[in-house]
Design a protein around this motif. Structure first.
Motif, PDB file in Angstrom:
ATOM      1  N   PHE A 228       0.809  -1.243  -0.056  1.00  0.00           N
ATOM      2  CA  PHE A 228       0.042  -0.078  -0.039  1.00  0.00           C
ATOM      3  C   PHE A 228       0.833   1.349  -0.151  1.00  0.00           C
ATOM      4  N   THR A 229       0.632   2.147  -1.089  1.00  0.00           N
ATOM      5  CA  THR A 229       1.985   3.102  -1.249  1.00  0.00           C
ATOM      6  C   THR A 229       1.313   4.356  -0.571  1.00  0.00           C
ATOM      7  N   GLY A 230       0.195   4.618  -0.449  1.00  0.00           N
ATOM      8  CA  GLY A 230      -0.264   5.912   0.099  1.00  0.00           C
ATOM      9  C   GLY A 230      -0.121   6.752  -1.506  1.00  0.00           C
ATOM     10  N   ASP A 231       0.185   8.174  -1.222  1.00  0.00           N
ATOM     11  CA  ASP A 231       0.274   9.118  -2.582  1.00  0.00           C
ATOM     12  C   ASP A 231       1.500   8.995  -3.112  1.00  0.00           C
ATOM     13  N   LEU A 232       2.374   8.007  -2.783  1.00  0.00           N
ATOM     14  CA  LEU A 232       3.798   7.755  -3.458  1.00  0.00           C
ATOM     15  C   LEU A 232       3.297   7.272  -5.012  1.00  0.00           C
ATOM     16  N   VAL A 233       2.149   6.669  -5.208  1.00  0.00           N
ATOM     17  CA  VAL A 233       1.879   6.166  -6.434  1.00  0.00           C
ATOM     18  C   VAL A 233       0.224   6.703  -6.809  1.00  0.00           C
ATOM     19  N   PHE A 234       0.277   6.992  -7.974  1.00  0.00           N
ATOM     20  CA  PHE A 234      -1.186   7.160  -8.363  1.00  0.00           C
ATOM     21  C   PHE A 234      -1.283   6.407  -9.553  1.00  0.00           C
ATOM     22  N   LYS A 235      -2.181   5.862  -9.836  1.00  0.00           N
ATOM     23  CA  LYS A 235      -2.327   4.811 -11.029  1.00  0.00           C
ATOM     24  C   LYS A 235      -2.804   5.518 -12.163  1.00  0.00           C
ATOM     25  N   GLU A 236      -2.269   5.483 -13.306  1.00  0.00           N
ATOM     26  CA  GLU A 236      -3.142   6.272 -14.396  1.00  0.00           C
ATOM     27  C   GLU A 236      -3.897   7.680 -13.919  1.00  0.00           C
ATOM     28  N   MET A 237      -3.334   8.119 -13.211  1.00  0.00           N
ATOM     29  CA  MET A 237      -3.615   9.644 -12.918  1.00  0.00           C
ATOM     30  C   MET A 237      -2.505  10.563 -12.687  1.00  0.00           C
ATOM     31  N   HIS A 238      -2.629  11.811 -12.969  1.00  0.00           N
ATOM     32  CA  HIS A 238      -1.575  12.738 -12.705  1.00  0.00           C
ATOM     33  C   HIS A 238      -1.299  12.855 -11.183  1.00  0.00           C
ATOM     34  N   PRO A 260      10.303  -7.299  -3.482  1.00  0.00           N
ATOM     35  CA  PRO A 260       9.354  -8.176  -3.862  1.00  0.00           C
ATOM     36  C   PRO A 260       7.948  -7.932  -3.840  1.00  0.00           C
ATOM     37  N   VAL A 261       7.198  -7.218  -4.969  1.00  0.00           N
ATOM     38  CA  VAL A 261       5.997  -6.914  -4.720  1.00  0.00           C
ATOM     39  C   VAL A 261       5.137  -7.418  -6.068  1.00  0.00           C
ATOM     40  N   ASN A 262       3.970  -7.943  -5.814  1.00  0.00           N
ATOM     41  CA  ASN A 262       2.984  -8.463  -6.921  1.00  0.00           C
ATOM     42  C   ASN A 262       1.862  -7.575  -7.045  1.00  0.00           C
ATOM     43  N   THR A 263       1.087  -6.915  -6.068  1.00  0.00           N
ATOM     44  CA  THR A 263       0.248  -6.094  -5.747  1.00  0.00           C
ATOM     45  C   THR A 263       0.385  -4.647  -5.194  1.00  0.00           C
ATOM     46  N   VAL A 264       0.037  -3.675  -5.969  1.00  0.00           N
ATOM     47  CA  VAL A 264       0.282  -2.463  -5.429  1.00  0.00           C
ATOM     48  C   VAL A 264      -1.008  -1.544  -5.184  1.00  0.00           C
ATOM     49  N   VAL A 265      -1.549  -1.041  -4.100  1.00  0.00           N
ATOM     50  CA  VAL A 265      -2.562  -0.273  -3.800  1.00  0.00           C
ATOM     51  C   VAL A 265      -2.118   1.058  -4.048  1.00  0.00           C
ATOM     52  N   GLY A 269      -6.487   5.988  -7.982  1.00  0.00           N
ATOM     53  CA  GLY A 269      -6.600   4.916  -8.974  1.00  0.00           C
ATOM     54  C   GLY A 269      -6.763   3.603  -8.580  1.00  0.00           C
ATOM     55  N   ASP A 270      -6.979   2.587  -9.664  1.00  0.00           N
ATOM     56  CA  ASP A 270      -7.266   1.165  -9.463  1.00  0.00           C
ATOM     57  C   ASP A 270      -6.040   0.351  -8.715  1.00  0.00           C
ATOM     58  N   VAL A 271      -6.366  -0.980  -8.182  1.00  0.00           N
ATOM     59  CA  VAL A 271      -5.292  -1.583  -7.829  1.00  0.00           C
ATOM     60  C   VAL A 271      -4.187  -1.987  -8.760  1.00  0.00           C
ATOM     61  N   GLY A 272      -2.987  -1.801  -8.568  1.00  0.00           N
ATOM     62  CA  GLY A 272      -2.135  -1.942  -9.697  1.00  0.00           C
ATOM     63  C   GLY A 272      -1.089  -3.207  -9.543  1.00  0.00           C
ATOM     64  N   LYS A 273       0.078  -2.698 -10.200  1.00  0.00           N
ATOM     65  CA  LYS A 273       1.395  -3.733 -10.409  1.00  0.00           C
ATOM     66  C   LYS A 273       2.660  -2.800 -10.029  1.00  0.00           C
ATOM     67  N   LYS A 274       3.697  -3.554 -10.046  1.00  0.00           N
ATOM     68  CA  LYS A 274       4.975  -2.913 -10.017  1.00  0.00           C
ATOM     69  C   LYS A 274       5.059  -1.975 -11.157  1.00  0.00           C
ATOM     70  N   GLU A 275       4.510  -2.414 -12.111  1.00  0.00           N
ATOM     71  CA  GLU A 275       4.701  -1.401 -13.762  1.00  0.00           C
ATOM     72  C   GLU A 275       4.214  -0.089 -13.178  1.00  0.00           C
ATOM     73  N   ASP A 276       3.133  -0.029 -12.294  1.00  0.00           N
ATOM     74  CA  ASP A 276       2.562   1.465 -11.830  1.00  0.00           C
ATOM     75  C   ASP A 276       3.576   2.379 -11.287  1.00  0.00           C
ATOM     76  N   ILE A 277       4.740   1.641 -10.442  1.00  0.00           N
ATOM     77  CA  ILE A 277       5.791   2.399  -9.848  1.00  0.00           C
ATOM     78  C   ILE A 277       6.727   2.916 -10.967  1.00  0.00           C
ATOM     79  N   GLN A 278       7.021   2.085 -11.822  1.00  0.00           N
ATOM     80  CA  GLN A 278       7.743   2.386 -12.949  1.00  0.00           C
ATOM     81  C   GLN A 278       7.228   3.554 -13.612  1.00  0.00           C
ATOM     82  N   ALA A 279       5.919   3.514 -13.911  1.00  0.00           N
ATOM     83  CA  ALA A 279       5.169   4.613 -14.852  1.00  0.00           C
ATOM     84  C   ALA A 279       5.319   5.964 -13.979  1.00  0.00           C
ATOM     85  N   MET A 280       5.248   5.953 -12.573  1.00  0.00           N
ATOM     86  CA  MET A 280       5.213   7.195 -11.919  1.00  0.00           C
ATOM     87  C   MET A 280       6.706   7.817 -12.083  1.00  0.00           C
TER      88      MET A 280
END
Ligand SMILES: [Zn+2]
Length: 336
Positions: A228-238, A260-265, A269-280
């Protein structure tokens, strides 16, 4: 025989699936619940609702940990009810991931009873600014609500409607629930890392400094590889960068990528994956280089109003933050 067996299996499956989804469902106008692990749920803000941020809860064994408490007590009360129905154990901990209003205003719903836990920096910020910020929000909310209700009437596109709906939920939460707001501060603080042990699992809270804000907390469940990242990650949102430190945020995100992370909350934005951290990280790189180029071209702060959102990010929500982010990054670049 084979046919009978298949049809029997089919019936069993239907019954099992039906029972499963029935026991996991909880209806709230404020959030959608996602079952992401055994006794682990993500509560994802529903458009038009009063949650605004995402939250979650985790069954530790005898007790439950809640991650973030939403903007409104109405949404927090629904979260409490969902925990009662789906887990049926008392809430022991409520984590405040950072000090933005949408992550903390529901604290009072769980206290007394639960301990509100944050970093000492987050608590210090709330001691100094919490009351004043809430009063200011309450005084501006009716006017802002009327403004966005007007915007909703005028909306021509789906994006404009979506945008107005989000802010209507935001200001409705303030108008409807802030008159009864009790500023409820964290009563347990830590720095760096704390592990909360339960009979079923342990929850690790880790503080990062100089990211989305001066202090941000993530919840990591190592066995389930859920973060669970809090606002360190927004998924597909600015994301909203202007209260933080973009360089520090990128550093933190790079650290999270190594776990090691499979699921990112995400915080939004919606529940995501590690790729969403990279996207940030990619988003911040993009915004930094755009701000740098515009400065090189001799553009002024006001010229940034006309900067176009790159194609890759056109469909991302919260597009209003793009300009804010660009201006913030532009101002960080030292004058040559
Ligand atoms: Zn935030």
């Amino acid at each position: 025989m084979r046919k009978l067996l298949i049809s029997k299996l089919f019936v069993v499956l239907i019954i099992t699936t039906g029972t499963y989804s029935f026991s996991q469902s909880f209806d709230s106008p404020h959030f959608t619940l996602e079952h992401i692990g055994d006794g682990i749920y993500a509560a994802i803000h529903k458009p038009g609702g009063q949650a605004i941020c995402n939250a979650g809860f985790v069954d530790l064994g005898e007790e439950v940990l809640v991650f973030d408490s939403f903007l409104s007590t109405a949404a927090a009360l629904d979260l409490k009810q969902a925990i009662k129905e789906l887990i049926g154990k008392p809430v022991r901990w409520v984590v405040n991931s950072h000090s933005h209003n949408d992550h903390i205003r529901g604290n009072q719903v769980f206290s007394p009873g639960a301990s509100i836990i944050s970093s000492s920096e987050i608590r210090d910020y709330l001691v100094i600014h919490g009351k004043e910020e809430a009063e200011e929000e309450q005084s501006h909310a009716p006017g802002r609500l009327a403004f966005y209700q007007g915007k909703m009437q005028e909306a021509q596109t789906e994006e404009e409607e979506q945008f107005a709906r989000m802010w209507i939920g935001y200001f409705e939460a303030m108008v409807e629930t802030f008159p009864d707001l009790v500023i409820t501060l964290p009563d347990v603080v830590f720095n760096d890392t704390i592990i909360l042990y339960g009979s079923k699992r342990s929850a690790t809270l880790i503080e990062f400094q100089q990211g989305h804000m001066e202090s941000d907390i993530v919840l990591y469940l190592p066995e389930e590889q859920i973060l669970f990242t809090g606002d360190l990650v927004f998924k597909e949102m600015h994301p909203y960068l202007a209260d933080g430190n973009p360089a520090g945020l990128k550093q933190t995100l790079s650290t999270l990528l190594e776990w090691p992370v499979n699921t990112v909350v995400p915080g939004h934005g919606d529940v995501g994956k590690k790729e969403d951290i990279q996207a940030m990280i990619r988003y911040i790189d993009m915004a930094e280089s755009m701000a740098g180029e515009l400065k090189m071209q001799g553009k002024t702060h006001d010229d940034l109003d006309f900067a176009k959102i790159p194609e890759l990010y056109r469909n991302w929500q919260f597009s209003v933050f793009f300009k804010t982010n660009l201006q913030f990054l532009y101002d960080l670049i030292p004058v040559q």
